[in-house]
Design a protein around this motif. Structure first.
Motif, PDB file in Angstrom:
ATOM      1  N   PHE A   1       1.894 -10.977  -5.439  1.00 62.19           N
ATOM      2  CA  PHE A   1       1.633 -10.264  -6.691  1.00 62.19           C
ATOM      3  C   PHE A   1       2.433  -8.962  -6.746  1.00 62.19           C
ATOM      4  O   PHE A   1       3.000  -8.604  -7.783  1.00 62.19           O
ATOM      5  CB  PHE A   1       0.121  -9.992  -6.815  1.00 62.19           C
ATOM      6  N   ILE A   2       2.505  -8.287  -5.596  1.00 61.16           N
ATOM      7  CA  ILE A   2       3.276  -7.035  -5.518  1.00 61.16           C
ATOM      8  C   ILE A   2       4.722  -7.296  -5.965  1.00 61.16           C
ATOM      9  O   ILE A   2       5.318  -6.500  -6.696  1.00 61.16           O
ATOM     10  CB  ILE A   2       3.218  -6.454  -4.081  1.00 61.16           C
ATOM     11  N   ASP A   3       5.272  -8.433  -5.559  1.00 62.68           N
ATOM     12  CA  ASP A   3       6.662  -8.746  -5.910  1.00 62.68           C
ATOM     13  C   ASP A   3       6.868  -8.932  -7.421  1.00 62.68           C
ATOM     14  O   ASP A   3       7.983  -8.845  -7.902  1.00 62.68           O
ATOM     15  CB  ASP A   3       7.126  -9.999  -5.155  1.00 62.68           C
ATOM     16  N   THR A   4       5.783  -9.174  -8.161  1.00 67.00           N
ATOM     17  CA  THR A   4       5.931  -9.362  -9.610  1.00 67.00           C
ATOM     18  C   THR A   4       5.787  -8.044 -10.379  1.00 67.00           C
ATOM     19  O   THR A   4       5.980  -8.003 -11.584  1.00 67.00           O
ATOM     20  CB  THR A   4       4.855 -10.328 -10.168  1.00 67.00           C
ATOM     21  N   LEU A   5       5.373  -6.960  -9.686  1.00 74.03           N
ATOM     22  CA  LEU A   5       5.066  -5.708 -10.391  1.00 74.03           C
ATOM     23  C   LEU A   5       6.236  -4.732 -10.362  1.00 74.03           C
ATOM     24  O   LEU A   5       7.063  -4.766  -9.464  1.00 74.03           O
ATOM     25  CB  LEU A   5       3.849  -5.027  -9.752  1.00 74.03           C
ATOM     26  N   GLU A   6       6.207  -3.847 -11.367  1.00 69.80           N
ATOM     27  CA  GLU A   6       7.182  -2.747 -11.346  1.00 69.80           C
ATOM     28  C   GLU A   6       6.599  -1.595 -10.548  1.00 69.80           C
ATOM     29  O   GLU A   6       5.384  -1.507 -10.381  1.00 69.80           O
ATOM     30  CB  GLU A   6       7.454  -2.301 -12.779  1.00 69.80           C
ATOM     31  N   LEU A   7       7.428  -0.687 -10.108  1.00 67.51           N
ATOM     32  CA  LEU A   7       6.958   0.465  -9.330  1.00 67.51           C
ATOM     33  C   LEU A   7       6.507   1.576 -10.272  1.00 67.51           C
ATOM     34  O   LEU A   7       7.035   1.649 -11.378  1.00 67.51           O
ATOM     35  CB  LEU A   7       8.088   0.970  -8.435  1.00 67.51           C
ATOM     36  N   PRO A   8       5.617   2.469  -9.840  1.00 69.09           N
ATOM     37  CA  PRO A   8       4.817   2.388  -8.627  1.00 69.09           C
ATOM     38  C   PRO A   8       3.726   1.315  -8.728  1.00 69.09           C
ATOM     39  O   PRO A   8       3.482   0.801  -9.814  1.00 69.09           O
ATOM     40  CB  PRO A   8       4.198   3.782  -8.523  1.00 69.09           C
ATOM     41  N   ILE A   9       3.109   1.035  -7.597  1.00 65.13           N
ATOM     42  CA  ILE A   9       2.089  -0.015  -7.532  1.00 65.13           C
ATOM     43  C   ILE A   9       0.812   0.578  -6.933  1.00 65.13           C
ATOM     44  O   ILE A   9       0.869   1.381  -6.002  1.00 65.13           O
ATOM     45  CB  ILE A   9       2.589  -1.186  -6.659  1.00 65.13           C
ATOM     46  N   VAL A  10      -0.311   0.184  -7.513  1.00 65.07           N
ATOM     47  CA  VAL A  10      -1.584   0.770  -7.090  1.00 65.07           C
ATOM     48  C   VAL A  10      -2.336  -0.221  -6.200  1.00 65.07           C
ATOM     49  O   VAL A  10      -2.505  -1.379  -6.562  1.00 65.07           O
ATOM     50  CB  VAL A  10      -2.433   1.150  -8.330  1.00 65.07           C
ATOM     51  N   VAL A  11      -2.761   0.263  -5.037  1.00 64.80           N
ATOM     52  CA  VAL A  11      -3.525  -0.572  -4.101  1.00 64.80           C
ATOM     53  C   VAL A  11      -4.865   0.119  -3.842  1.00 64.80           C
ATOM     54  O   VAL A  11      -4.903   1.315  -3.536  1.00 64.80           O
ATOM     55  CB  VAL A  11      -2.765  -0.740  -2.758  1.00 64.80           C
ATOM     56  N   LYS A  12      -5.962  -0.655  -4.011  1.00 66.97           N
ATOM     57  CA  LYS A  12      -7.291  -0.049  -3.866  1.00 66.97           C
ATOM     58  C   LYS A  12      -8.142  -0.837  -2.887  1.00 66.97           C
ATOM     59  O   LYS A  12      -8.177  -2.066  -2.942  1.00 66.97           O
ATOM     60  CB  LYS A  12      -8.020  -0.047  -5.223  1.00 66.97           C
ATOM     61  N   ALA A  13      -8.857  -0.109  -2.043  1.00 70.40           N
ATOM     62  CA  ALA A  13      -9.834  -0.753  -1.155  1.00 70.40           C
ATOM     63  C   ALA A  13     -11.056  -1.121  -1.992  1.00 70.40           C
ATOM     64  O   ALA A  13     -11.411  -0.404  -2.931  1.00 70.40           O
ATOM     65  CB  ALA A  13     -10.219   0.205  -0.042  1.00 70.40           C
ATOM     66  N   ASP A  14     -11.691  -2.228  -1.641  1.00 69.02           N
ATOM     67  CA  ASP A  14     -12.834  -2.703  -2.431  1.00 69.02           C
ATOM     68  C   ASP A  14     -14.014  -1.734  -2.438  1.00 69.02           C
ATOM     69  O   ASP A  14     -14.572  -1.434  -3.485  1.00 69.02           O
ATOM     70  CB  ASP A  14     -13.290  -4.064  -1.872  1.00 69.02           C
ATOM     71  N   GLY A  15     -14.397  -1.220  -1.277  1.00 69.08           N
ATOM     72  CA  GLY A  15     -15.676  -0.502  -1.156  1.00 69.08           C
ATOM     73  C   GLY A  15     -15.559   1.000  -1.358  1.00 69.08           C
ATOM     74  O   GLY A  15     -14.506   1.512  -1.724  1.00 69.08           O
ATOM     75  N   LEU A  16     -16.669   1.702  -1.105  1.00 68.79           N
ATOM     76  CA  LEU A  16     -16.706   3.156  -1.279  1.00 68.79           C
ATOM     77  C   LEU A  16     -15.890   3.844  -0.184  1.00 68.79           C
ATOM     78  O   LEU A  16     -16.099   3.590   0.990  1.00 68.79           O
ATOM     79  CB  LEU A  16     -18.147   3.666  -1.176  1.00 68.79           C
ATOM     80  N   CYS A  17     -14.953   4.702  -0.609  1.00 68.58           N
ATOM     81  CA  CYS A  17     -14.119   5.404   0.376  1.00 68.58           C
ATOM     82  C   CYS A  17     -14.063   6.894   0.064  1.00 68.58           C
ATOM     83  O   CYS A  17     -13.039   7.539   0.311  1.00 68.58           O
ATOM     84  CB  CYS A  17     -12.700   4.856   0.383  1.00 68.58           C
ATOM     85  N   ALA A  18     -15.112   7.416  -0.543  1.00 70.00           N
ATOM     86  CA  ALA A  18     -15.177   8.841  -0.895  1.00 70.00           C
ATOM     87  C   ALA A  18     -13.920   9.295  -1.634  1.00 70.00           C
ATOM     88  O   ALA A  18     -13.353  10.345  -1.354  1.00 70.00           O
ATOM     89  CB  ALA A  18     -15.398   9.684   0.357  1.00 70.00           C
ATOM     90  N   GLY A  19     -13.487   8.485  -2.587  1.00 75.11           N
ATOM     91  CA  GLY A  19     -12.367   8.877  -3.435  1.00 75.11           C
ATOM     92  C   GLY A  19     -10.999   8.741  -2.775  1.00 75.11           C
ATOM     93  O   GLY A  19      -9.985   9.125  -3.339  1.00 75.11           O
ATOM     94  N   LYS A  20     -10.963   8.206  -1.537  1.00 75.61           N
ATOM     95  CA  LYS A  20      -9.670   8.171  -0.835  1.00 75.61           C
ATOM     96  C   LYS A  20      -9.079   6.765  -0.779  1.00 75.61           C
ATOM     97  O   LYS A  20      -7.991   6.558  -0.245  1.00 75.61           O
ATOM     98  CB  LYS A  20      -9.826   8.717   0.582  1.00 75.61           C
ATOM     99  N   GLY A  21      -9.758   5.785  -1.345  1.00 79.56           N
ATOM    100  CA  GLY A  21      -9.336   4.399  -1.174  1.00 79.56           C
ATOM    101  C   GLY A  21      -8.281   3.900  -2.139  1.00 79.56           C
ATOM    102  O   GLY A  21      -8.109   2.696  -2.293  1.00 79.56           O
ATOM    103  N   VAL A  22      -7.573   4.818  -2.808  1.00 78.71           N
ATOM    104  CA  VAL A  22      -6.556   4.391  -3.776  1.00 78.71           C
ATOM    105  C   VAL A  22      -5.185   4.894  -3.335  1.00 78.71           C
ATOM    106  O   VAL A  22      -4.998   6.086  -3.102  1.00 78.71           O
ATOM    107  CB  VAL A  22      -6.881   4.940  -5.188  1.00 78.71           C
TER     108      VAL A  22
END
Ligand code: AMP
Ligand code: GLY
Length: 424
Positions: A130-151
């Motif tokens: 999927f990453i290969d189909t996207l333009e930059l920049p690309i957003v990656v997020k962790a599923d669970g709670l990460c105190a605002g740091k998971g993005v």
């Protein structure tokens, strides 16, 4: 009415301040509260939510208001309700809107609510394709709670793939990263919209804007938020209506259909792209620092708003706000957001009230020792200014900032810059 506020930040302090001036409130409790909340009520510590609910029952607490998402995701509301207590906040099932980004993104798709194009997976290969189909920049997020740091906002495909690999291996965020969301980057401006809900009816609060980056001009690392203001001129009636019809109504209808009617504060994080609202995320609680500016703008007694929402009676509430603006500037400790800082005594100039009407402090990461307040948390306190214009509110907030001192204090000097640019 006896009211308890769950949490220990500036958000909970500001709810406490609103309740303190509310004629319906006779006694206030904070669980656990911070070093400054004893100025407003009693701090309570209990070993778990069961024990806290027992405390609420024994002390005849009429209403409990929950600040932080962790308590909601862990099911505090269900525990209190099972004991017949009145509590304002999202149930454990409804809190999944914040607790799992995968649940949230799939929910948005199910109800055709606008959001960034995405894939959710725990398979690195699928994510990479999927990453290969996207333009930059690309957003990656962790599923669970990460105190605002998971993005992670990756500026190259390699960086995005590495972020996915680190999350899926458990290296970056432990179990919270074992599923990921990869999505397209949205280029626009962000707004936070807060909607108080009782499962059926809702009240939309004035739109606010947070400032997530540590430094002026939105540079530096992401933080929990370095300042906010409301209402923002970046939303007009047309945009409000779009958000209400395309996001608020389908969300409440969807949650009802899922068997988890939404009660509490729905925090809709929006990206506005070419005047169209797109949902970045939901949170199931007030934002911090946004709460610290919404509470002082609320004219309706806070206890009435929260009690009616918690008892399914919002349709009988006529919510009112002051026609002012509010700005909060966060003062953070020296090493925020990278690590802890040495406790530093907080000194406030004695002439604080001279020429400083319409200002107040909301205390967050502070502790009390020998009658003195110390900066002990990351975000220490917020200087809040109110005024008839954003400019006036901002001048007042910054005047107050100049009167509050502690070693290593850092704050942004440009809160509300987008609004002021817009006004010109
Ligand atoms: P979230 O926790 O999902 O709100 O993400 C934290 C921050 O990352 C947001 O407040 C945005 O500033 C940024 N962000 C998240 N998703 C996107 C996206 N798809 N496009 C652009 N920025 C994003
Ligand atoms: N101010 C953003 C948050 O509370 O998550």
């Amino acid at each position: 009415m006896k009211v308890m506020v769950v949490g220990n930040g500036g958000r909970e302090y500001s709810i406490g301040l609103a309740l303190k001036k509310d004629p319906n409130v006779s006694e206030l409790f904070f669980a656990p509260g911070n070093g400054a909340t004893p100025q407003l009520g009693h701090n309570v510590t209990c070993k778990d939510y069961e024990a806290l609910a027992d405390f609420a029952k024994e002390n005849k607490i009429d209403l409990t208001i929950v600040g932080p998402e962790t308590a909601l995701v862990e099911g505090i509301v269900d525990i209190f309700k099972a004991k017949g207590l009145v509590i304002f906040g999202a149930s454990k099932a409804a809190a999944r809107l914040e607790g799992s980004k995968i649940f949230m993104k799939n929910f948005l798709s199910r109800y055709a609510i606008p959001t960034a194009k995405f894939i959710e997976t725990s398979d690195a290969q699928k994510a990479n394709q999927f990453i290969d189909t996207l333009e930059l920049p690309i957003v990656v997020k962790a599923d669970g709670l990460c105190a605002g740091k998971g993005v992670i906002i990756a500026t190259s495909k390699e960086e995005a793939k590495e972020a996915v690999a680190d999350m899926l291996s458990g290296k970056s965020f432990g179990d919270a990263g074992l599923g990921v969301v990869v999505e397209e980057f949205l280029d626009g401006y962000e707004l936070s919209l807060f909607v108080v809900c009782d499962g059926e009816d809702y009240k939309i609060l004035p739109a606010a804007q947070d400032h997530k980056r540590l430094k002026d001009k939105d540079i530096g690392p992401n933080t929990g938020g370095m300042g906010a203001y409301a209402p923002t001129p970046l939303i007009d009636d047309v945009l409000y209506k779009k958000v209400e019809e395309r996001v608020v109504k389908p969300t409440l209808m969807g949650m009802k259909q899922e068997g988890a009617p939404f009660e509490g504060v729905l925090f809709i994080g929006l990206m506005i792209v070419k005047n169209e609202p797109i949902v970045l995320e939901y949170n199931v609680r007030f934002g911090d620092p946004e709460c610290e500016i919404l509470m002082p703008l609320l004219k309706t007694p806070a206890s009435e708003l929260f009690y009616k929402a918690a008892t399914g009676d919002l349709k009988n509430l006529n919510i009112e706000f002051y026609t002012q603006y509010a700005i909060a500037v966060v003062m953070a400790s020296e090493n925020y957001p990278y690590g802890n800082s040495k406790p530093a005594e907080i000194i406030i100039d004695k002439n604080i009230h001279e020429g400083l009407d319409n200002t107040h402090i909301s205390y967050a990461g502070v502790s009390l020792e020998d009658g003195k307040l110390y900066a002990t948390g990351g975000r220490v306190l917020l200087c809040v200014g109110m005024g008839d214009s954003i400019k006036e509110a901002r001048e007042r907030a910054y005047l107050l900032c100049g009167q509050v001192h502690f070693v290593g204090k850092q704050f942004r000097s440009d809160i509300a810059y987008q609004a002021l640019k817009h006004d010109k």
